[in-house]
Motif scaffolding. Structure first.
Motif, short mmCIF file in Angstrom:
data_model
loop_
_atom_site.label_atom_id
_atom_site.label_comp_id
_atom_site.label_asym_id
_atom_site.label_seq_id
_atom_site.Cartn_x
_atom_site.Cartn_y
_atom_site.Cartn_z
N LEU A 60 0.71 -1.13 -0.08
CA LEU A 60 0.08 0.20 0.09
C LEU A 60 0.77 1.21 0.04
O LEU A 60 0.34 2.35 -0.37
N ALA A 61 2.08 1.34 0.32
CA ALA A 61 3.04 2.35 0.43
C ALA A 61 4.11 2.36 -0.59
O ALA A 61 4.71 1.37 -0.82
N SER A 62 4.41 3.43 -1.34
CA SER A 62 5.35 3.47 -2.30
C SER A 62 6.68 3.97 -1.43
O SER A 62 7.96 3.53 -1.89
N THR A 63 6.36 4.60 -0.29
CA THR A 63 7.79 4.94 0.68
C THR A 63 7.63 4.40 2.00
O THR A 63 6.85 4.38 2.40
N VAL A 64 8.65 3.38 2.12
CA VAL A 64 8.41 2.79 3.53
C VAL A 64 9.48 3.08 4.47
O VAL A 64 10.62 2.76 4.20
#
Length: 274
Positions: A60-64
């Motif tokens: 769900l997240a492009s930056t983690v």
């Protein structure tokens, strides 16, 4: 940035997240956090973010942000290998002290980009002093640097450095808040010893550190020693106090503290012997 994720919801993750939310850099509904400890899950939920499992964070997240203890980073990323293969555009931002870019790279698929950041807890009040290092071969290097700078500049200062300098960053600004808290405590104790109420002494000590730091930041072309000299009148109170600090070895003690923390960061990054 389509979504922001956190693998780990501990104190540093909370500090970064609160800072970003306070500055409206990201909406809580666009944040996904994986955290196994129930009390920390409740803290995250209280911020309005989604608490999900690690695979869903990647999905769900492009930056983690990788915000777990250093000794579990490789195992955690290894366990998320399938999810990371399905999300090759992921940017992993590790805040795990001592975990090198090489270790991160060895733990994730080739297409996943990795960044190593050393922040500190004042990001909670929008005043972090963070440094970051990136791999040198990514075609999106400039974009990644700009994104990381935006995220951390929103909660303080962010500077890019070669990875070889990050251990020293850890020793200075990463661990430094603890040194400054000790200094504030000692200043306040000195005020109490000389008759001030503790609440007054602590307030004055904290404010003077804040104001003095601002003067250094607002005077980039003036050496701190020159600023100090401007306060030290001949035969006055300040030079007497400065002489006492020198006699007590304050300068050497602070340098030693930074060096000790730097060495510890280097030890944490070194391969373990079986």
């Amino acid at each position: 940035m389509s979504g922001l994720g956190f693998l780990g919801g501990g104190m540093m993750a909370e500090a970064i997240l609160r800072g970003l939310l306070n500055k409206a850099i990201v909406k809580p509904t666009d944040v996904y956090v994986s955290e196994p400890y129930p009390p920390r899950q409740e803290v995250m939920r209280s911020l309005g973010v989604h608490v999900v499992d690690g695979a869903d964070v990647i999905r769900l997240a492009s930056t983690v942000f990788v915000a777990v203890k250093p000794d579990v980073v490789a195992a955690l990323l290894g366990s998320l290998g399938a999810a990371l293969k399905s999300a090759p555009s992921t940017l992993l931002v590790s805040i795990a002290a001592g975990v090198t870019l090489a270790t991160l790279r060895a733990s994730v698929p080739d297409a996943v980009r990795v960044v190593r950041v050393m922040p500190n807890t004042p990001c909670l009040v929008g005043a972090t002093a963070a440094a970051f290092a990136l791999e040198g071969a990514s075609p999106t290097l400039d974009d990644d640097a700009a994104l990381v700078t935006t995220l951390f500049s929103a909660v303080g200062l962010a500077v890019r450095v070669p990875e070889a300098q990050l251990d020293a960053v850890t020793g200075l600004s990463g661990s430094g808040p603890a040194y400054v808290y000790t200094f504030i405590e000692a200043l306040a104790d000195g005020g109490v010893l000389n008759g001030l109420p503790r609440s007054t002494a602590r307030q004055l000590a904290a404010q003077l550190v804040f104001g003095t730091a601002k003067m250094v930041l607002d005077s980039p072309d003036v050496h701190p020693a020159e600023l100090r000299n401007r306060v030290e009148s001949p035969g006055g109170t300040t030079i007497a106090g400065s002489a006492a600090l020198e006699a007590g070895g304050m300068r050497a003690a602070v340098i030693s503290a930074v060096s000790a923390a730097t060495r510890r960061s280097q030890e944490m990054a070194a391969p373990r012997k079986e």
